[in-house]
Every structure is written in structure tokens, then in C-alpha cells.
Design a protein around this motif. Structure first.
Motif, PDB file in Angstrom:
ATOM      1  N   LEU A  23       0.904  -1.116  -0.018  1.00  0.00           N
ATOM      2  CA  LEU A  23       0.171   0.018  -0.091  1.00  0.00           C
ATOM      3  C   LEU A  23       0.943   1.325   0.006  1.00  0.00           C
ATOM      4  N   GLY A 110      -6.516  -0.853   5.981  1.00  0.00           N
ATOM      5  CA  GLY A 110      -6.156  -2.291   5.572  1.00  0.00           C
ATOM      6  C   GLY A 110      -6.153  -3.286   6.638  1.00  0.00           C
ATOM      7  N   THR A 140     -11.699   3.064  -0.645  1.00  0.00           N
ATOM      8  CA  THR A 140     -11.202   1.861  -0.693  1.00  0.00           C
ATOM      9  C   THR A 140     -10.550   1.538   0.396  1.00  0.00           C
ATOM     10  N   VAL A 142      -8.597  -2.083   2.025  1.00  0.00           N
ATOM     11  CA  VAL A 142      -7.931  -3.337   1.387  1.00  0.00           C
ATOM     12  C   VAL A 142      -7.890  -4.538   2.425  1.00  0.00           C
ATOM     13  N   LEU A 154      -5.995  -8.449  -5.993  1.00  0.00           N
ATOM     14  CA  LEU A 154      -5.523  -7.824  -4.752  1.00  0.00           C
ATOM     15  C   LEU A 154      -4.671  -6.515  -5.316  1.00  0.00           C
ATOM     16  N   ARG A 157      -6.774  -3.599  -6.109  1.00  0.00           N
ATOM     17  CA  ARG A 157      -7.436  -2.766  -5.026  1.00  0.00           C
ATOM     18  C   ARG A 157      -6.254  -1.996  -4.330  1.00  0.00           C
ATOM     19  N   VAL A 158      -5.116  -2.580  -4.149  1.00  0.00           N
ATOM     20  CA  VAL A 158      -3.932  -1.834  -3.701  1.00  0.00           C
ATOM     21  C   VAL A 158      -3.698  -0.666  -4.589  1.00  0.00           C
TER      22      VAL A 158
END
Length: 233
Positions: A23, A110, A140, A142, A154, A157-158
Motif C-alpha cells: 500500500l 487495511g 477503498t 484493502v 488484490l 485494489r492496492v
């Protein structure tokens, strides 16, 4: 700009730290200019956090971590899931912060867990926590379960979450943001002295409307970046 990562992973190596690093890389890659990246490993501060609850004074390491978090332009927080929620160590760290320390601060949340069934921890636990602290949480979040690593979805989304955090950080530091185009831009560019005459009803006299600065239609537009800056102050 200063980007701070808070990782509550306990093991070495840690999937929580791995997600936090991804991230951070996605965010730093979208922020213009140099990024001062700091990582706070809560595992190393567990004893000092406990002592802070009993004596009211942070140790040297905890004090430095608090300074980093409160002075950050953007914050990434990642926790493992314990008993369907964030870990006690994660919550304890944010409990020792001043109640206004995160007001208006952009935050990316996250979490990691052994199964995808815990993915709602982002919405039912983490997002409410940072909303209470008056942080600005990016849309968003994660979550990474054990089966998510190395599979499609994944990474996307990151990247999306990192871009959202970078956008908020850039806006809050006053970097140029593209303005509106078309009729809205023309309306905002109208002089403040322009008045709008309301359409009178039958038999009534026309009354000039009082315009607000920057708009000819009587409405005032406050850019989102200014709203966030006002919230932080």
C-alpha cells in the motif's frame, strides 16, 4: 510529503507488514515529488504502550511514533484480524493518541486474516474507529486473506486505494488541482458584483438576489481540499 505506515503485525515475516508495504509503494508512486516514508511497527512498542496506560507517559519509542503519526500528511494503517475485529495492540496505540490528533488526516485502512469471511472488519470496525477520530478515510479499504496473495484482484485494489490516498494528500498540501470546465467554470469566473434578478410572481416587484463570491447564481462553491483543511485546523 510525509507518509506514515502503522503495522500491527506480530510475526516475522508478517503478512500485515507485507500488505502495508504494498500500500505504501502504491501511494508513494502517485504522490508528486519526494516522499518521506516512515514505518511504525507496533510489535516493537507493545511494552511502552502498556506502560503509557498505567503511568500516563509515553516512552522514547512510543513518543517518536506518536510524533510521526500526528505530523503525517497521509496515514496507512493495517492490522491482523483477531476475534473478528482489529487487534488489541492496534486499538491500544490509537487509544493513547490525543482525541484530535487525526482530525482531517487522510487515512487508508487495511487488514489481513486467514479467511475471506473476515473482510467486513474494514467496514464494521476500522472505518467507524477512524470516523470517530474525525480522520478522512479513503473509499477503498484493502483486506487480504491467505488465499488472496498472488491471485487476481488484490493488486488492483492496492493500486486503487493508493491512488485515492495520494489524491487526498496532494489536495491537502495545496498542489494545483484541475478546475472545472464548461458552464460551471464560466459561472465560477463571473465577477462577484454580478447580481441575479429573481423572476417575480404576478403582481410582485422584482427583487435583486444577493450573490455569493465567485458565483453568479447565488451559490458558493467550497473546494473539497479547503473543506478538509478547515476540518484539520
Amino acid at each position: 510529503m510525509k507518509l506514515v505506515v502503522v503495522s500491527a503485525g506480530l510475526s516475522v515475516p508478517s503478512s500485515t507488514r507485507l500488505l502495508a508495504d504494498r500500500l505504501a509503494a502504491a501511494t508513494a508512486g502517485r504522490v508528486p515529488g519526494a516522499v518521506d516514508l516512515r514505518v511504525v511497527e507496533l510489535r516493537d512498542l507493545a511494552v511502552e504502550i502498556a506502560h503509557n496506560f498505567t503511568n500516563g507517559f509515553p516512552g522514547r519509542g512510543l513518543s517518536a511514533a506518536i510524533d510521526d503519526v500526528t505530523s503525517a500528511d497521509g496515514l496507512i494503517v493495517v492490522t491482523p484480524v483477531f476475534s473478528a475485529s482489529y487487534s488489541g495492540l492496534f486499538k491500544s496505540f490509537f487509544d493513547v493518541l490525543d482525541k484530535d490528533a487525526l482530525a482531517g488526516k487522510p487515512v487508508l485502512i487495511g487488514a489481513t486474516g486467514g479467511t475471506g469471511r473476515h473482510s467486513l472488519v474494514l467496514e464494521h470496525a476500522m472505518r467507524p474507529l477512524f470516523a470517530y477520530l474525525r480522520a478522512v478515510v479513503v473509499p477503498t479499504g484493502v483486506y487480504a486473506a491467505s488465499e488472496d496473495w498472488g491471485v487476481e484482484g488484490l493488486a488492483e485494489r492496492v493500486e486503487r486505494a493508493g491512488g485515492e490516498l495520494a489524491g487526498l494528500m496532494t489536495a491537502l498540501t495545496g498542489s494545483p488541482v484541475p478546475g472545472p470546465t464548461g458552464p460551471l467554470a464560466s459561472a465560477q469566473a463571473a465577477p462577484a458584483s454580478t447580481a441575479v434578478t429573481a423572476q417575480p410572481s404576478p403582481g410582485a416587484a422584482a427583487v435583486p438576489a444577493q450573490p455569493s463570491p465567485g458565483r453568479a447564481d447565488g451559490f458558493q462553491v467550497v473546494p473539497f481540499a479547503e473543506q478538509l483543511a478547515a476540518l484539520r485546523s
